[in-house]
Design a protein around this motif. Structure first.
Motif, short mmCIF file in Angstrom:
data_model
loop_
_atom_site.label_atom_id
_atom_site.label_comp_id
_atom_site.label_asym_id
_atom_site.label_seq_id
_atom_site.Cartn_x
_atom_site.Cartn_y
_atom_site.Cartn_z
N HIS A 76 0.81 -1.21 0.00
CA HIS A 76 0.00 0.00 0.00
C HIS A 76 0.85 1.27 0.00
CE1 HIS A 76 0.69 -1.12 4.27
NE2 HIS A 76 0.92 0.17 4.41
N GLY A 77 0.24 2.37 -0.37
CA GLY A 77 0.88 3.67 -0.30
C GLY A 77 0.85 4.23 1.10
N ALA A 78 1.70 5.22 1.35
CA ALA A 78 1.75 5.95 2.62
C ALA A 78 1.75 5.03 3.84
CB ALA A 78 0.59 6.94 2.71
N PRO A 79 2.69 4.08 3.93
CA PRO A 79 2.73 3.21 5.11
C PRO A 79 2.99 4.03 6.37
CG PRO A 79 4.75 2.99 3.83
CD PRO A 79 3.80 3.81 3.00
N ASP A 80 2.26 3.69 7.43
CA ASP A 80 2.37 4.46 8.68
C ASP A 80 2.55 3.50 9.86
OD1 ASP A 80 1.72 6.43 10.91
OD2 ASP A 80 1.53 7.72 9.17
N GLY A 81 1.71 3.63 10.89
CA GLY A 81 1.88 2.86 12.11
C GLY A 81 1.91 1.36 11.86
N GLY A 82 2.66 0.64 12.70
CA GLY A 82 2.77 -0.80 12.53
C GLY A 82 3.09 -1.51 13.82
N ALA A 83 3.00 -2.84 13.77
CA ALA A 83 3.32 -3.67 14.94
C ALA A 83 3.64 -5.08 14.47
CB ALA A 83 2.15 -3.70 15.92
N GLY A 104 -7.67 4.01 2.57
CA GLY A 104 -6.79 3.57 3.64
C GLY A 104 -6.97 2.10 3.95
N GLY A 105 -6.47 1.70 5.11
CA GLY A 105 -6.60 0.31 5.52
C GLY A 105 -5.32 -0.20 6.15
N VAL A 106 -5.17 -1.53 6.14
CA VAL A 106 -4.01 -2.17 6.77
C VAL A 106 -3.59 -3.37 5.92
CG1 VAL A 106 -3.07 -3.20 8.87
CG2 VAL A 106 -4.96 -1.57 9.04
N SER A 107 -2.28 -3.53 5.75
CA SER A 107 -1.73 -4.72 5.10
C SER A 107 -0.81 -5.43 6.08
CB SER A 107 -0.97 -4.35 3.84
OG SER A 107 -1.81 -3.75 2.89
N SER A 119 4.30 -14.57 2.89
CA SER A 119 3.04 -14.11 2.31
C SER A 119 2.80 -12.65 2.69
CB SER A 119 1.85 -14.96 2.76
OG SER A 119 1.68 -14.88 4.17
N ALA A 120 1.90 -12.01 1.96
CA ALA A 120 1.48 -10.64 2.25
C ALA A 120 0.03 -10.52 1.82
CB ALA A 120 2.35 -9.63 1.54
N TYR A 121 -0.75 -9.70 2.54
CA TYR A 121 -2.18 -9.67 2.29
C TYR A 121 -2.81 -8.47 2.99
CZ TYR A 121 -1.44 -12.11 6.70
OH TYR A 121 -0.97 -12.45 7.96
N ARG A 122 -4.05 -8.19 2.66
CA ARG A 122 -4.81 -7.07 3.22
C ARG A 122 -5.64 -7.56 4.40
NH1 ARG A 122 -4.02 -1.60 1.89
NH2 ARG A 122 -5.97 -0.47 1.72
N ILE A 123 -5.70 -6.75 5.48
CA ILE A 123 -6.55 -7.13 6.61
C ILE A 123 -7.60 -6.06 6.93
CG2 ILE A 123 -4.77 -8.61 7.61
CD1 ILE A 123 -4.21 -6.45 9.70
N LEU A 124 -7.53 -4.90 6.27
CA LEU A 124 -8.56 -3.87 6.41
C LEU A 124 -8.55 -3.02 5.16
CD1 LEU A 124 -10.67 -2.23 8.14
CD2 LEU A 124 -8.72 -0.87 8.96
N SER A 125 -9.74 -2.73 4.63
CA SER A 125 -9.87 -1.92 3.41
C SER A 125 -11.01 -0.93 3.56
CB SER A 125 -10.14 -2.81 2.19
OG SER A 125 -9.11 -3.73 1.97
N GLY A 126 -10.99 0.11 2.72
CA GLY A 126 -12.11 1.03 2.61
C GLY A 126 -12.20 2.07 3.70
N THR A 127 -11.16 2.25 4.48
CA THR A 127 -11.17 3.24 5.56
C THR A 127 -10.37 4.47 5.14
OG1 THR A 127 -9.35 2.02 6.57
CG2 THR A 127 -11.57 1.55 7.37
N THR A 128 -10.20 5.40 6.09
CA THR A 128 -9.61 6.70 5.74
C THR A 128 -8.48 7.08 6.69
OG1 THR A 128 -11.72 7.45 4.84
CG2 THR A 128 -10.11 9.15 5.41
#
Length: 384
Positions: A76-83, A104-107, A119-128
């Motif tokens: 995704h673009g603009a990667p930010d907070g992570g854990a 927005g969302g989370v990968s 592997s890599a994948y999406r866990i949240l989509s459609g947010t802001t």
């Protein structure tokens, strides 16, 4: 009065010092001072443009708009907070996308025991504007929307369960969340110049779907009182305005909890705060005005290690991640060159504590489509 290390004790003794928001900055307690890094001086920039201490190396894990390793999944673009989350003998790194409305969302990226990407994948989509967030003790990721009346979403790092909105945690310009398993509460920061510092107590610890109580901090002489927010949905009045006399924090950013203490940053005044839940007291752990040649400005995401070091990423400044030791010393841990139009974020250690992940949100291009996510390995210290 004998000076004690605030970061070591993570507590203010009753009667030792009076703290208050009306006092001068110089009268605040025990801030970290500029000093030598426990890892030594930064070396020349490597092939990734990163200056690291001797013995440390870096690799690029993902780039915005490109496939992650051989997974075929586009980062995704603009990667930010992570854990990071333990995953058998490996681990998972989750990363927010601070992108506009609905983008927005989370990968997530899954690693095996040797650090290979599986592997890599999406866990949240459609947010802001998913900015920062926080991991929970029950192995979910709280992804926070940094937008007016934004939500908190609870996400499954494995991607097996659908992410769920958690409205009881309030609707405001969320930044970060830090779970306190010792007292069964979650702290929340607000990225507004006059933002609040919040505490959420779930009705059932470990099940945020059952709701709970949102409170905002009031501070008097360094003592914190928690007051219920009447309307967490902020239907007519923003949460930070609902409790008269609530404490004001200038641009709340990252948050990290350990040993009774929630450390959180405020970018507007270049501070790191320390709130102690056991004593209900708060103090300044770092203030750029209270040390010579301050290495840290624009403090953003924050994390820590078992040995007691804090790692704070810069939004701006010299594009550094700084280390704050339990001995109240602050110094640069790494510096990213030629990316002055970006910000560093998403700092997180893998479960073993020997790999540090972070992102440069806009990379070398200065655009959200140019984000780069890195891994740093090396001799992170395990004792003082």
């Amino acid at each position: 009065m004998e000076r004690r290390s605030f970061l070591r004790a993570a507590v203010i003794g009753t009667g030792t010092v009076a703290l208050g928001f009306t006092m001068t900055r110089e009268s605040l307690a025990f801030p970290a001072k500029t000093g030598p890094s426990p890892y030594g001086a930064l070396q020349a920039a490597n092939s990734h443009g990163i200056q690291l201490p001797q013995g440390f190396t870096s690799r690029i894990i993902a780039r915005s708009g490109q496939a992650v390793a051989s997974t075929g999944f586009t980062w995704h673009g603009a990667p930010d907070g992570g854990a990071c989350f333990a995953d058998g003998t490996g681990w998972i790194y989750v990363s927010n996308a601070e992108l506009g409305t609905g983008s927005g969302g989370v990968s997530a990226i899954r690693f095996n025991s040797t650090g290979g990407v599986t592997s890599a994948y999406r866990i949240l989509s459609g947010t802001t504007s998913n900015c920062s967030g926080g991991a929970t003790p029950w192995n979910t990721w709280l992804s926070c929307e940094e937008t007016d009346r934004g939500h908190v979403y609870e996400c499954d790092p494995w991607g097996s369960a659908t992410a769920s909105r958690r409205p009881a945690l309030g609707r405001f310009k969320h930044e970060a969340a830090a779970a306190n398993p010792d007292h069964k509460v979650i702290y929340l920061t607000e990225d507004e110049p006059n933002g609040g510092f919040y505490r959420f107590t779930p009705t059932v610890w470990g099940d945020l779907s059952r709701g709970g109580t949102l409170q905002i901090a009031k501070v008097s002489s360094g003592n914190v009182t928690w007051v219920n927010v009447p309307d967490p949905s902020a239907a007519s009045t923003r949460t930070r305005y609902q409790v008269s006399g609530s404490a004001v924090f200038n641009g709340g950013e990252g948050a990290y909890y350990r040993n009774n203490t929630c450390f959180f940053t405020t970018k507007g005044d270049n501070r790191v705060w320390a709130y102690n839940e056991a004593t209900k007291t708060i103090a300044v752990a770092y203030d750029d005005n209270l040390t010579t040649s301050p290495p840290l400005t624009g403090p953003d995401n924050i994390t820590g290690t078992a040995v007691g070091d804090l790692y704070v990423a810069e939004d701006g400044g010299n594009m550094e991640i700084c280390v704050i030791t339990p001995n109240d010393v602050i110094a640069p841990f790494l510096r990213v060159a030629n990316q002055s139009s970006s910000e560093l974020c998403g700092v997180a250690f893998n479960p073993a504590g020997n790999r540090l992940y972070f992102s440069s949100q806009r990379g070398t291009t200065g655009s959200s489509s140019g984000g780069i996510t890195y891994e740093v390995t090396g001799p992170f210290r395990t004792s003082l």
